[in-house]
Design a protein around this motif. Structure first.
Motif, PDB file in Angstrom:
ATOM      1  N   MET A 175       0.823  -0.912  -0.098  1.00  0.00           N
ATOM      2  CA  MET A 175       0.143   0.200   0.034  1.00  0.00           C
ATOM      3  C   MET A 175       1.098   1.492   0.002  1.00  0.00           C
ATOM      4  N   LEU A 176       1.854   1.198   0.694  1.00  0.00           N
ATOM      5  CA  LEU A 176       2.583   2.238   0.908  1.00  0.00           C
ATOM      6  C   LEU A 176       3.765   2.741  -0.390  1.00  0.00           C
ATOM      7  N   LEU A 177       4.121   1.472  -0.863  1.00  0.00           N
ATOM      8  CA  LEU A 177       5.116   1.734  -1.866  1.00  0.00           C
ATOM      9  C   LEU A 177       4.370   1.860  -3.254  1.00  0.00           C
ATOM     10  N   PHE A 178       3.249   1.128  -3.623  1.00  0.00           N
ATOM     11  CA  PHE A 178       2.412   1.463  -5.063  1.00  0.00           C
ATOM     12  C   PHE A 178       1.330   2.406  -4.820  1.00  0.00           C
ATOM     13  N   ARG A 179       2.280   3.588  -5.036  1.00  0.00           N
ATOM     14  CA  ARG A 179       1.364   4.760  -4.924  1.00  0.00           C
ATOM     15  C   ARG A 179       1.799   5.897  -5.913  1.00  0.00           C
ATOM     16  N   PRO A 180       1.306   6.809  -6.249  1.00  0.00           N
ATOM     17  CA  PRO A 180       1.620   7.764  -7.095  1.00  0.00           C
ATOM     18  C   PRO A 180       2.697   8.464  -6.666  1.00  0.00           C
ATOM     19  N   LEU A 220      10.649   2.186   5.701  1.00  0.00           N
ATOM     20  CA  LEU A 220      10.405   1.473   4.517  1.00  0.00           C
ATOM     21  C   LEU A 220      11.227   2.241   3.444  1.00  0.00           C
ATOM     22  N   PHE A 221      10.864   3.543   3.432  1.00  0.00           N
ATOM     23  CA  PHE A 221      11.438   4.373   2.157  1.00  0.00           C
ATOM     24  C   PHE A 221      13.208   4.369   2.431  1.00  0.00           C
ATOM     25  N   GLY A 222      13.534   4.129   3.966  1.00  0.00           N
ATOM     26  CA  GLY A 222      14.859   3.918   4.015  1.00  0.00           C
ATOM     27  C   GLY A 222      15.590   2.730   3.344  1.00  0.00           C
ATOM     28  N   ILE A 223      15.004   1.801   3.477  1.00  0.00           N
ATOM     29  CA  ILE A 223      15.531   0.573   3.003  1.00  0.00           C
ATOM     30  C   ILE A 223      15.312   0.498   1.391  1.00  0.00           C
ATOM     31  N   LEU A 224      14.463   1.261   0.934  1.00  0.00           N
ATOM     32  CA  LEU A 224      14.038   1.463  -0.570  1.00  0.00           C
ATOM     33  C   LEU A 224      15.680   2.144  -1.185  1.00  0.00           C
ATOM     34  N   LEU A 225      16.005   3.126  -0.295  1.00  0.00           N
ATOM     35  CA  LEU A 225      16.974   4.005  -0.622  1.00  0.00           C
ATOM     36  C   LEU A 225      18.521   3.326  -0.486  1.00  0.00           C
TER      37      LEU A 225
END
Lengths: 345, 516
Positions: free
Chosen positions: B45-50, B223-228
């Motif tokens: 939900m958090l990652l797949f958004r515009p 979550l964004f941190g891990i993506l980064l």
């Protein structure tokens, strides 16, 4: 393949003259070696012919067409010269095959048979085509560099000290392979080197360069046996210089009367004898000397000989199997002709 | 490689190295655990958004545009400096590297204060390119210098013109250097925070900051941190791969003779004008704007906040104190690790060293948030302490210090230490009397580089500085975000002066910026 003519070539860097009025010709299909110590200007000569540097004066023409002259400087890529750099300078990012075909037009670059042909010419197996340069030994790299230079059928091949980075054994083998390939290709070649044996063994003619001037241009045998002056004689190999009295075509020396090579001389002279010309004779006849040092090298032996306590020591090169015993008295004889120099040095 | 080193590692040394690794791994692990807490459905939900799509597109578009522009500028500049008779090339060579010493948020401050129109993508591209193009210039110039000139000469003799030689010989030779430089630019763009925040350009880092400020929602930020982190590690892996490729690209032995230079002729003036423009944009505008705002009366600025001398002095003191402490902690972690890496073998040692380099892949903002979260949960007394901030500096700049420390220790031959032992010195006495004196200058350089980096650090300082501690960087930030440009100017000037001065001392002392 073409001939090369250089006349009155001059070049200076920061007002230091490197080449002074150099004139030299290489006939079609010949291999001429430019022999000189480091700093003699030989690399500059080669870079001027290639077009990497601009000459201050003089002309260079390849096959009758001027490439360098007053107001004329053809760019390197317009000169059709095959250039082999000191360490081969193979393109590290390309395979052997891509290196060899580098200078060919785009369409011809994919013709495999041409690669095989050129590899065979320099004596390398066809399987080498897909190797990377770093997988080759130094000698193999040089051969590939030669194949690359020969691929576009250049008018002239220039070799810049191509064997100096190789070790002794590899150097001999590579030298032979290169000479074979050049002969087979019928290439007109200029070889720049500081190695006397390389120049003497490979070239049809050797041009001795010193401080930007040609001292002598001659075939290897003449150059070695009849060098223009004593300094060149010593540069070309070990020289024994003894005083003598010239009488036309022969001279009186401590070793007896010896025939002179070159033009006749009279009066007091310095005589050039090569160490290998001095032979030990078993019987008592000949010049009596005592053996001062013996350095055994296996196939040959270096000895220093002295007539009396105060006379000049003489170096001789004798076959290893007939090495004399240290301290004994032996008799020597000089074989062949010798050179006489009237001016003192 | 075997796990066990061929010589036993002293327990104290191993413990110190393990501590460094733990400090690097703990925040990554913590962030991963927090992110895991979101759960699969939550993550989707958090990652797949515009919004995330926009952030990723922003970041990737900026990286590719910067890479392209910086590659062209850096390659052209390096080629002109190294291969032509460009007048004043020694000066241009230095000017091409100086932007690296200028913190990018200072450059950002200068451009934002010049024109508010320079925001968003265009401004970000301008700032990032002018700050980071030296990262490509330096390796490319070095590759050009180390290239055997007979390669290009041979190509000329084989019938290729100047352009063809560049395309078929020079460019392939530069490829590893270019790739390495581009990946460093990408890494820096991914982790950059201050410059983008001031430009109102939204990337993953600014979004993480926004989430933290507005909601304190640890798991979403994590979550964004891990993506980064994943993106950064990808860059690092590609960079180390490109460096391994480069190793095969040299076959010539011996000393490289300098290449003969191409005469620019009629192009001399246009090329000079180009270099002038480059320096004007990368250095002239930042310094010009700082000077401009320094001379403006405070009322001329768009806000009422004014800088006064006591504030400036206290900010300078705070910056110096934190930077000295941070450097000390960093070196304390890097020294044992560097010693271990140069003096012992085995897979364990390699693993410990690699772990330390992993922190390059951790953006300052992610690291800072993880450390805050760890201390709040587990080590309450350390929360908001200066020491914790110094530890964070140490983790951030451990790779930088380790590279130099390793090189310094590597230069000291092992035989010298063995000679010390043979002369009857103990292990510690050998380190003290043989190793440290010999490696001293290199270690000094390492410490100086860490010091410069710490003093210009913004992100972690902003988030973690103890209450009431306002460093130079924090002051620039605070004043610029409230559009008080004149108030920010003295702090920006001090920072620029400090970092340029240290860079200059480093360059003079250790020859880091070698001329032509």
């Amino acid at each position: 393949m073409a001939d090369l003519h250089i006349t009155g070539l001059r070049k200076a860097f920061d007002n230091t003259p490197i080449l002074r009025e150099l004139t030299l010709s290489v006939a079609r299909g010949n291999l001429v070696a430019v022999l000189g110590a480091s700093g003699s200007g030989k690399t500059t000569l080669l870079r001027l012919i290639c077009g990497f540097e601009r000459a201050d004066a003089g002309t260079i023409s390849i096959d009758g067409a001027p490439v360098c002259g007053p107001g004329l400087h053809l760019r390197p890529e317009q000169r059709h010269i095959g250039y082999v750099a000191q360490e081969g300078a193979l393109f590290p990012h390309l395979s052997v095959a891509a290196n060899i075909t580098f200078g060919l037009p785009w369409r011809q670059r994919r013709v495999r048979s041409r690669v095989a042909e050129l590899l065979a010419l320099v004596g390398l197996p066809e399987a080498y085509a897909d190797r990377a340069p770093y997988q080759l030994s130094g000698g193999e790299q040089q051969r590939v560099a030669l194949a690359r230079a020969l691929a576009p059928s250049p008018a002239l091949v220039l070799l810049d000290e191509p064997f100096s980075a190789l070790d002794e054994a590899l150097r001999l083998e590579t030298r032979q392979a290169v000479t074979r390939a050049l002969t087979k290709a019928g290439a007109t070649t200029l070889l720049v080197t500081h190695d006397q044996s390389e120049a003497l063994s490979m070239a049809n003619a050797v041009a001795a360069l010193r401080a930007g001037e040609l001292v002598q241009v001659a075939d290897p045998r003449t150059l070695y046996q009849q060098p223009a002056d004593a300094e060149l004689a010593k540069f070309l190999g070990k020289a024994v210089m003894v005083p003598g009295q010239a009488m036309g075509d022969c001279a009186i020396t401590p070793f007896g009367k010896l025939p002179l090579a070159g033009s006749p001389e009279t009066g007091p002279v310095q005589i050039l004898i090569r160490p290998e010309q001095i032979c030990l004779v078993p019987s008592g006849e000949g010049y009596q000397v005592s053996v001062r040092t013996v350095t055994f090298h296996g196939s040959f032996c270096r000895v220093t000989l002295q007539a009396t306590e105060n006379s000049i020591p003489i170096e001789a090169l004798v076959p290893g199997h007939s090495a004399p015993i240290l301290g004994t008295i032996v008799a020597v004889r000089v074989e062949g002709t010798v050179m006489a120099y009237s001016h003192l040095f | 490689m075997r796990w066990k080193p061929s010589r036993p590692i002293p327990a104290a040394l191993l413990a110190a190295a393990l501590l460094a690794s733990l400090l690097v791994l703990a925040p990554i692990g913590w962030t991963a655990v927090l992110a895991w807490g979101v759960g699969a459905a939550g993550a989707r939900m958090l990652l797949f958004r515009p919004l995330v799509g926009e952030l990723l597109v922003n970041t990737l578009a900026l990286i590719s545009c910067t890479a392209m522009v910086a590659t062209v500028i850096a390659t052209a500049a390096a080629w002109c400096v190294e291969r032509t008779d460009l007048p004043g090339r020694h000066i241009w060579a230095v000017l091409a590297v100086v932007p690296l010493a200028l913190p990018s948020f200072i450059t950002s401050f200068a451009w934002v204060s010049l024109s508010p129109a320079l925001q968003d993508f265009g401004g970000a591209l301008l700032v990032v390119t002018s700050s980071y193009f030296p990262l490509i210039y330096l390796p490319v110039a070095a590759a050009l210098r180390s290239m055997d000139p007979s390669l290009e000469e041979t190509a000329r003799s084989l019938g290729l013109g100047l352009w063809q030689v560049f395309a078929r010989v020079t460019l392939p030779h530069l490829r590893p250097a270019l790739l390495g430089g581009i990946l460093l630019v990408a890494l820096n763009t991914l982790t950059e925070f201050g410059a983008f925040a001031l430009l109102r350009f939204r990337t993953l880092t600014t979004e993480i900051f926004a989430i933290y400020r507005t909601s304190f929602d640890n798991s979403e930020a994590a979550l964004f941190g891990i993506l980064l982190i994943l993106l950064c590690v990808l860059c690092l892996m590609a960079e180390s791969w490109s460096r391994r490729q480069a190793r095969y690209d040299r076959i010539a032995r011996g000393v490289v003779r300098p290449a003969s230079r191409v005469a620019l002729g009629r192009l001399r003036l246009p090329v000079l004008a180009g270099f002038g423009m480059l320096s004007l944009v990368t250095l002239g505008v930042p310094f010009g704007m700082i000077l401009y705002w320094l001379t403006q009366h405070n009322s001329a600025a768009t806000s009422v906040a004014a800088a006064n001398l006591p504030d400036v002095l206290s900010a300078t003191w705070a910056s110096l104190r934190l930077a000295l402490g941070g450097t000390a902690v960093t070196m304390a972690l890097a020294l044992p690790l560097g010693f271990l890496a140069t003096r012992y073998d085995g897979r364990l040692v390699a693993l410990l060293e690699r772990t330390a380099y992993l922190s390059q892949g951790m953006p300052g903002i992610v690291l800072a948030l993880a450390m805050i979260s760890i201390t709040i949960t587990l080590l309450r007394p350390l929360y908001q302490s200066a020491f914790l901030l110094m530890v964070v500096y140490a983790v951030l700049f451990l790779p930088l210090a380790l590279v130099s420390v390793r090189a310094a220790f590597g230069q000291v031959q092992r035989g010298l230490e063995e000679a010390g032992r043979a002369a009857g010195l103990g292990w510690f006495a050998t380190v003290w009397r043989v190793l440290l004196p010999l490696a001293g200058p290199g270690l000094g350089a390492a410490a100086a580089m860490v010091f410069v980096s710490v003093i210009t650090e913004l992100t972690a300082t902003l988030l973690m500085a103890p209450i009431g501690t306002r460093t130079l960087a924090v002051q620039v930030w605070a004043n610029t975000t409230t559009l008080a440009f004149a108030a920010a100017a003295p702090y920006a000037a001090l920072m620029a002066a400090l970092s340029l001065l240290s860079a200059w001392v480093l360059a003079r002392r250790f020859g880091l910026v070698r001329g032509v």
